[in-house]
Design an enzyme around this catalytic site. Structure first.
Site, mmCIF file in Angstrom:
data_model
loop_
_atom_site.group_PDB
_atom_site.id
_atom_site.type_symbol
_atom_site.label_atom_id
_atom_site.label_comp_id
_atom_site.label_asym_id
_atom_site.label_seq_id
_atom_site.Cartn_x
_atom_site.Cartn_y
_atom_site.Cartn_z
ATOM 1 N N LYS A 71 41.094 16.654 54.537
ATOM 2 C CA LYS A 71 41.097 17.691 53.676
ATOM 3 C C LYS A 71 41.354 17.085 52.033
ATOM 4 O O LYS A 71 40.853 17.919 51.346
ATOM 5 C CB LYS A 71 42.542 18.449 54.111
ATOM 6 N N THR A 73 40.322 14.356 50.862
ATOM 7 C CA THR A 73 38.974 13.690 50.376
ATOM 8 C C THR A 73 38.148 15.045 49.959
ATOM 9 O O THR A 73 37.578 14.975 48.596
ATOM 10 C CB THR A 73 38.510 12.947 51.334
ATOM 11 N N ARG A 94 49.616 17.750 46.459
ATOM 12 C CA ARG A 94 50.617 17.312 46.570
ATOM 13 C C ARG A 94 50.850 15.862 46.428
ATOM 14 O O ARG A 94 49.887 15.032 46.398
ATOM 15 C CB ARG A 94 51.084 17.583 47.838
ATOM 16 N N LYS A 105 50.168 7.507 59.089
ATOM 17 C CA LYS A 105 49.166 8.394 58.338
ATOM 18 C C LYS A 105 48.481 7.834 57.241
ATOM 19 O O LYS A 105 47.245 7.980 56.796
ATOM 20 C CB LYS A 105 49.570 9.782 57.877
ATOM 21 N N ALA A 273 54.234 20.418 55.761
ATOM 22 C CA ALA A 273 53.806 21.673 56.105
ATOM 23 C C ALA A 273 54.283 22.093 57.679
ATOM 24 O O ALA A 273 54.170 23.218 57.935
ATOM 25 C CB ALA A 273 52.216 21.941 56.059
ATOM 26 N N PHE A 301 48.299 20.358 56.683
ATOM 27 C CA PHE A 301 47.810 20.291 57.864
ATOM 28 C C PHE A 301 46.786 21.381 58.065
ATOM 29 O O PHE A 301 45.843 21.843 57.164
ATOM 30 C CB PHE A 301 49.040 20.685 58.838
ATOM 31 N N PHE A 382 30.047 12.506 59.040
ATOM 32 C CA PHE A 382 29.996 11.207 59.540
ATOM 33 C C PHE A 382 28.716 10.585 59.810
ATOM 34 O O PHE A 382 27.911 11.552 60.346
ATOM 35 C CB PHE A 382 31.069 10.905 60.837
ATOM 36 N N TRP A 410 32.695 11.901 50.643
ATOM 37 C CA TRP A 410 33.248 10.304 51.012
ATOM 38 C C TRP A 410 32.438 9.304 50.535
ATOM 39 O O TRP A 410 32.871 8.388 50.007
ATOM 40 C CB TRP A 410 33.754 10.376 52.366
#
Length: 556
Positions: A71, A73, A94, A105, A273, A301, A382, A410
């Site tokens: 998210k 990225t 954030r 994470k 969140a 999230f 991907f 990415w």
């Protein structure tokens, strides 16, 4: 060519001086407070008279999985993509918590060629905001216990204290403690505990306050506990809000950094969140809307948590009206929701993808039909994704009237986000019917019911006796008209983290409710949610190191 890690890509980047980044937005030098060459805080008072001109774009996601969604990225790459197609865009994110950075994470500065930099600083101490929040939190705790020690003229019941101490670290050892031991001069013995800093009400207050005056007023309203006769005791009763505001006077100022491509990035505040409201600060968002034509922001999230709270708490309090929503998904994550083990996600599996797609489609439906906002699905690409899998996702989304854009940010940075950016611009030009999940004048239980049924699609809501009793008490005290902040697992629409996809026929159980009078919302606790996480068996901290030149490795 050897594979480069996120930190290696970030360390190879040539950064612009932060004053040059600020100047690209027309920010005058007197509003820029430098924290070294590549970070700055902005004086919101120097910018307060500028009109807001930007369109607000929310980036949210499907229910998270171990496969990852990307998210942040996507948020960074989309903003770079908007700049690539000639738009004046900024991203508002954030700040990462040290808990996830050293836990499981990792950091939260994006990834690959869609990152905000300097990523080491952002993921570690940054400009000291979290330390200031922790200090203000613990000052209030110290003044509370000192008041009891010095005679307790307010009549505070030590067994009815709700205020906890805070530290920005995953430290399960501190969840439940007994302190004040060792004799009369050491304090009054009582049960106590710590929350992670991002779960502190002060974090929520900092992120929802409009300015320094509002910040102090909110701090004063914090309820720290109750008297023997059930009356709430506030930070104002302890005369604490002035000193707390003094600790936070710089922390309330938004932080300015940049992406790898030199795009301005506001990074400020960081409530989780699943246990808080999961959005960056109101001051950063409003400042960004004054300086750019398009402001990309993200909420923590999935859309059932971050997006719902963004809409029902942040937008409501800050008078924000989003123009479009991006819902991030990956083929791999959707197959996981369809029952495929993580080790087998690289193999084409249309049957599992079909089974997992309802998770995405339910989030899409909520955004369109509950929040009334236009949206696009961004498939974070991907190499293992097959054409058949991508075509199936697009077909199912098109059936709901929603377009799909392949996001390759990415690997390609802003260039890989241009297609998504074009669709976002198109959506922003459409009218929308923005609306909230519930009306504030409903009862606490009715508002929780609306979230559980309209957003989670639960069949039943069960309020345990303790929750019903507390809700009635809070309504009697005058807090019944506040919005709801659900504390719920991020891994499922339900309050059971094992129920993947789009579960049906489940019950959401609310065990307790709590008022955060300073932040201005009611927290409803479900499942086994905790406000102090723990470290995993193998913490990410074990892989982080620094060489003799101060160069950090292992941070991701």
């Amino acid at each position: 060519m050897a594979f480069k890690t996120d930190i290696e890509i970030a360390q190879e980047a040539t950064l612009l001086p932060i004053n040059q980044v600020a100047a690209s937005l027309g920010i005058p030098d007197e509003a820029v407070e430098n924290y070294g060459r590549y970070k700055a805080k902005l004086d919101i008072h120097a910018l307060k008279d500028l009109p807001e001109k930007g369109k607000l774009i929310l980036v949210t996601a499907i229910t998270p999985t171990p496969a990852g969604e990307g998210k942040t990225t996507t948020s960074v790459g989309l903003t770079d993509g908007l700049r690539k197609i000639g738009k004046n865009a900024v991203v508002a994110l954030r700040e990462p918590s040290l808990g996830p950075v050293f836990g499981v994470k990792g950091g939260a500065a994006g990834g690959g060629y869609a990152q905000v930099v300097p990523m080491e600083d952002i993921n570690l101490h940054f400009t000291g905001d979290f330390h200031a929040i922790g200090a203000a939190n613990n000052l209030l705790a110290a003044m509370l216990d000192n008041h009891i020690q010095q005679g307790n003229t307010l009549g505070i019941d030590p067994k009815a204290i709700t205020w906890k101490r805070a530290v920005d670290m995953n430290d399960r050892q501190l969840r439940h403690i007994v302190d004040g031991l060792g004799g009369r001069v050491q304090g009054v013995p009582r049960e106590d505990g710590f929350e992670i800093t991002v779960a502190s009400e002060i974090m929520a207050i900092l992120c929802l306050a409009s300015d320094l005056v509002d910040l102090k007023a909110r701090l004063a309203r914090i309820i720290v506990g109750y008297t023997y006769d059930g009356r709430p005791v506030t930070a104002h009763d302890l005369k604490a809000e002035g000193a707390m505001t003094a600790l936070l006077k710089d922390a309330i100022k938004p932080n300015l950094v940049q992406t790898l491509e030199g795009t301005p990035a506001f990074i400020h505040g960081g409530p989780f969140a699943n246990i808080a409201h999961g959005c960056n600060s109101v001051t950063a968002t409003h400042t960004a809307l004054k300086l750019a034509d398009y402001v990309v922001t993200e909420a923590g999230f999935a859309a059932d948590l971050g997006a719902e709270k963004f809409v029902d708490i942040k937008c409501r309090m800050a008078d924000l009206h989003p123009s479009a929503v991006v819902i991030v998904a990956t083929v791999r994550a959707l197959k996981y929701h369809g029952g495929v083990p993580k080790a087998e996600l690289n193999q084409e599996n249309l049957e599992a993808l079909e089974l997992g797609l309802p998770n995405l489609l339910q989030h899409v439906s909520n955004v369109k039909n509950v929040f009334g906002l236009p949206c696009v699905v961004a498939i974070n690409a991907f190499p293992t994704d097959t054409k058949a899998e991508l075509d199936l996702v697009e077909k199912r989304c098109n059936e709901l009237g929603v377009n799909v854009a392949l996001s390759e940010v990415w690997a390609k940075g802003g260039e890989g986000g241009k297609a998504l950016a074009e669709e976002v611009v198109r959506l922003c030009d459409q009218p929308n019917n923005f609306s909230f999940t519930y009306e504030l004048d409903k009862s606490i239980e009715e508002k929780i019911h609306d979230i559980a049924h309209r957003i989670y699609h639960a069949k039943h809501l069960m309020m345990l006796p303790a929750a019903k009793k507390k809700a009635a008490e809070l309504e009697k005290l005058g807090f019944g008209n506040l919005p709801i902040c659900m504390a719920k697992t991020q891994y499922s629409f339900s309050d059971d983290p094992t129920l993947l996809g789009a579960p049906q026929d489940f019950t959401v159980t609310v065990s307790n409710v709590k008022v955060c009078a300073g932040a201005g919302f009611i927290v409803a606790y479900t499942g086994d949610i905790m406000t102090m996480p723990g470290l995993p068996k193998v913490p990410a901290a074990e892989k982080i190191d620094v060489d003799e030149n101060g160069r950090i490795s292992g941070l991701f």
